[in-house]
Design a protein around this motif. Structure first.
Motif, PDB file in Angstrom:
ATOM      1  N   ALA A  85     -50.227 -11.330 -84.234  1.00  0.00           N
ATOM      2  CA  ALA A  85     -51.195 -10.472 -84.924  1.00  0.00           C
ATOM      3  C   ALA A  85     -52.555 -10.519 -84.236  1.00  0.00           C
ATOM      4  N   LEU A  86     -52.975 -11.688 -83.804  1.00  0.00           N
ATOM      5  CA  LEU A  86     -54.273 -11.810 -83.129  1.00  0.00           C
ATOM      6  C   LEU A  86     -54.304 -11.014 -81.835  1.00  0.00           C
ATOM      7  N   TRP A  87     -53.200 -11.008 -81.108  1.00  0.00           N
ATOM      8  CA  TRP A  87     -53.160 -10.257 -79.848  1.00  0.00           C
ATOM      9  C   TRP A  87     -53.165  -8.749 -80.091  1.00  0.00           C
ATOM     10  N   GLN A  88     -52.801  -8.343 -81.294  1.00  0.00           N
ATOM     11  CA  GLN A  88     -52.770  -6.916 -81.623  1.00  0.00           C
ATOM     12  C   GLN A  88     -54.028  -6.452 -82.362  1.00  0.00           C
ATOM     13  N   SER A  89     -54.814  -7.406 -82.872  1.00  0.00           N
ATOM     14  CA  SER A  89     -55.928  -7.075 -83.761  1.00  0.00           C
ATOM     15  C   SER A  89     -57.264  -7.144 -83.028  1.00  0.00           C
ATOM     16  N   GLU A  90     -58.271  -6.637 -83.696  1.00  0.00           N
ATOM     17  CA  GLU A  90     -59.648  -6.718 -83.204  1.00  0.00           C
ATOM     18  C   GLU A  90     -60.475  -7.538 -84.189  1.00  0.00           C
ATOM     19  N   SER A  91     -61.512  -8.159 -83.674  1.00  0.00           N
ATOM     20  CA  SER A  91     -62.430  -8.917 -84.512  1.00  0.00           C
ATOM     21  C   SER A  91     -62.997  -8.004 -85.601  1.00  0.00           C
ATOM     22  N   PRO A  92     -63.096  -8.473 -86.822  1.00  0.00           N
ATOM     23  CA  PRO A  92     -63.110  -9.860 -87.298  1.00  0.00           C
ATOM     24  C   PRO A  92     -61.756 -10.399 -87.793  1.00  0.00           C
ATOM     25  N   PRO A 110     -50.012 -13.272 -97.610  1.00  0.00           N
ATOM     26  CA  PRO A 110     -49.507 -14.119 -98.695  1.00  0.00           C
ATOM     27  C   PRO A 110     -48.394 -15.048 -98.210  1.00  0.00           C
ATOM     28  N   GLY A 111     -48.526 -16.319 -98.547  1.00  0.00           N
ATOM     29  CA  GLY A 111     -47.521 -17.301 -98.156  1.00  0.00           C
ATOM     30  C   GLY A 111     -47.764 -17.933 -96.802  1.00  0.00           C
ATOM     31  N   ASN A 112     -48.708 -17.388 -96.031  1.00  0.00           N
ATOM     32  CA  ASN A 112     -49.024 -17.964 -94.714  1.00  0.00           C
ATOM     33  C   ASN A 112     -50.261 -18.846 -94.858  1.00  0.00           C
ATOM     34  N   ARG A 113     -50.117 -20.127 -94.506  1.00  0.00           N
ATOM     35  CA  ARG A 113     -51.223 -21.076 -94.699  1.00  0.00           C
ATOM     36  C   ARG A 113     -52.398 -20.818 -93.763  1.00  0.00           C
ATOM     37  N   PHE A 114     -52.148 -20.085 -92.666  1.00  0.00           N
ATOM     38  CA  PHE A 114     -53.209 -19.873 -91.677  1.00  0.00           C
ATOM     39  C   PHE A 114     -53.993 -18.602 -92.003  1.00  0.00           C
ATOM     40  N   LYS A 115     -55.224 -18.771 -92.421  1.00  0.00           N
ATOM     41  CA  LYS A 115     -56.106 -17.652 -92.718  1.00  0.00           C
ATOM     42  C   LYS A 115     -57.133 -17.560 -91.583  1.00  0.00           C
ATOM     43  N   VAL A 116     -57.215 -16.399 -90.950  1.00  0.00           N
ATOM     44  CA  VAL A 116     -58.037 -16.273 -89.742  1.00  0.00           C
ATOM     45  C   VAL A 116     -59.031 -15.131 -89.902  1.00  0.00           C
ATOM     46  N   SER A 117     -60.307 -15.446 -89.744  1.00  0.00           N
ATOM     47  CA  SER A 117     -61.351 -14.428 -89.800  1.00  0.00           C
ATOM     48  C   SER A 117     -62.594 -14.934 -89.089  1.00  0.00           C
ATOM     49  N   THR A 118     -63.370 -14.020 -88.533  1.00  0.00           N
ATOM     50  CA  THR A 118     -64.712 -14.344 -88.023  1.00  0.00           C
ATOM     51  C   THR A 118     -65.765 -13.441 -88.676  1.00  0.00           C
ATOM     52  N   ARG A 119     -65.399 -12.852 -89.808  1.00  0.00           N
ATOM     53  CA  ARG A 119     -66.286 -11.876 -90.442  1.00  0.00           C
ATOM     54  C   ARG A 119     -67.640 -12.469 -90.828  1.00  0.00           C
ATOM     55  N   ARG A 120     -67.657 -13.682 -91.319  1.00  0.00           N
ATOM     56  CA  ARG A 120     -68.906 -14.275 -91.807  1.00  0.00           C
ATOM     57  C   ARG A 120     -69.865 -14.637 -90.682  1.00  0.00           C
TER      58      ARG A 120
END
Length: 369
Positions: free
Chosen positions: A137-144, A150-160
């Motif tokens: 997903a990270l390789w396909q997505s753009e910041s942030p 749901p159900g995935n323990r890894f929450k990833v954001s740089t929005r703040r």
């Protein structure tokens, strides 16, 4: 059919770490010089016989010393680190190598590795599934990013904290588009995990310590996974690893590849047999699931799993294997300790210069016609 290289690697006690690391590097450099298509290196943290603790770091030392060979983690154990680290470091490796990177992935099977990291009681297969979801997903997505499945323990954001005017809050993308090839090692007979690989267009690598009859169960499941997303499976995407020793004489091949007390092949399978017995996974070496445990002997395992002989003999054994399991795109040569450096190097040379040309000539359309 392409030729690849894979090493766990496994070395006997009594050799220095510096010495065995240098030998493992020399094997990949030789594979590059001989035209092997790719090289996969395994990793473990707590096994004194398997000396690579991080395959990506190890392979990074080979970028400048190789020219054409693709460099693959074999595997990156995804339960061992945060998926953001894997995604970012793999992207950098891809750029450093000029796009010669393959991401090989697995959950991480060694229990002592899990214990030392404090995840022994975790579901490492679930960790794996969650991690690979984040990496792709990270390789396909753009910041942030805002990855919060749901159900995935890894929450990833740089929005703040993101500040595009300063260039912060943005993760790197790989050089290869849309991403590097992702390869998963398949160990279990009738693996269900390989169905998921097919759905996600990850490519299977069947382990070298599986009997051919169990290897043959992998492709139908992979094809099923591809069909579930309305795609056709391509045998070119299937890698099959085998334990191989090629020598100039039949007698030398039998001695060094199977029978000698100091044979690295004998040592490797004595280790694998002991580990699988401890893990309750002896079925990997059984011709049927109801076969008695005491019938699984070291000599029987060596006879079943080591392709050994002269170039002509090994080529015949590979063709027989292909006849039994079906077409596949790459034969992956399993590297062993160079107990005898001359024989270890010679086997790799004969494999590239004699065996594979003979195999490819035999399976070419012209030969079939």
């Amino acid at each position: 059919m392409k030729l690849g290289y894979f090493a766990m690697p496994v070395h006997p006690l009594g050799r220095t770490w510096r010495e065995t690391l240098a030998e493992d590097r020399a094997a990949v450099i030789l594979a590059d010089q001989l035209g092997y298509h790719d090289a996969f290196i395994g990793e473990h943290l707590t096994d004194v016989h398997e000396n690579v603790t991080n395959s990506m770091i190890f392979l990074a030392t080979l970028i400048a010393e190789t020219r054409q060979i693709k460099l693959g983690t074999g595997t990156t154990n995804l339960s061992h680190q945060h998926p953001v680290l894997v995604a970012a470091n793999a992207a950098m490796f891809d750029h450093l190598s000029g796009g010669r990177f393959i991401l090989g992935v697995s959950p991480g099977a060694l229990k002592t590795d899990a214990e030392v990291l404090g995840i022994l009681d975790e579901d490492r297969n679930k960790l794996f599934a969650e991690a690979i979801e984040v990496i792709t997903a990270l390789w396909q997505s753009e910041s942030p990013y805002d990855l919060d499945v749901p159900g995935n323990r890894f929450k990833v954001s740089t929005r703040r904290t993101r500040d595009l005017s300063l260039g912060v809050g943005v993760l790197p993308k790989p050089l290869q588009s849309p991403r590097p090839e992702i390869v998963g090692t398949v160990v279990a007979p009738f693996s269900k995990g390989v169905i998921a690989m097919g759905r996600q267009d990850f490519h299977p690598l069947s382990a070298n310590f599986l009997l051919p009859q169990w290897v043959a169960t992998h492709w139908p499941n992979y094809a099923q996974g591809r069909e579930s997303v309305r795609k056709q499976a391509d045998p070119a995407d299937w890698r099959v690893a085998r334990t191989i020793f090629v020598a100039d004489s039949h007698e030398e091949a039998e001695r060094y590849g199977k029978r000698a007390a100091d044979s690295p092949y004998r040592f490797y399978y004595s280790q694998m047999l002991a580990k699988m017995r401890m893990l309750g996974r002896l079925e990997l070496f059984k011709t049927s699931r109801d076969q008695a445990d005491d019938e699984v002997t070291l000599d029987k395992v060596l006879d079943d799993l080591v392709l050994a002989g002269t170039p002509d003999e090994v080529a015949e054994q590979i063709l027989a294997l292909r006849e039994r399991i079906g077409d596949f795109g790459e034969l992956v040569y399993a590297g062993m300790d160079w107990a005898d450096q001359r024989l270890g190097r010679r086997s790799m040379e004969l494999m590239a210069e004699k065996v594979m040309p003979a195999v490819n000539a035999a399976i070419s359309p012209a030969a079939a016609g």
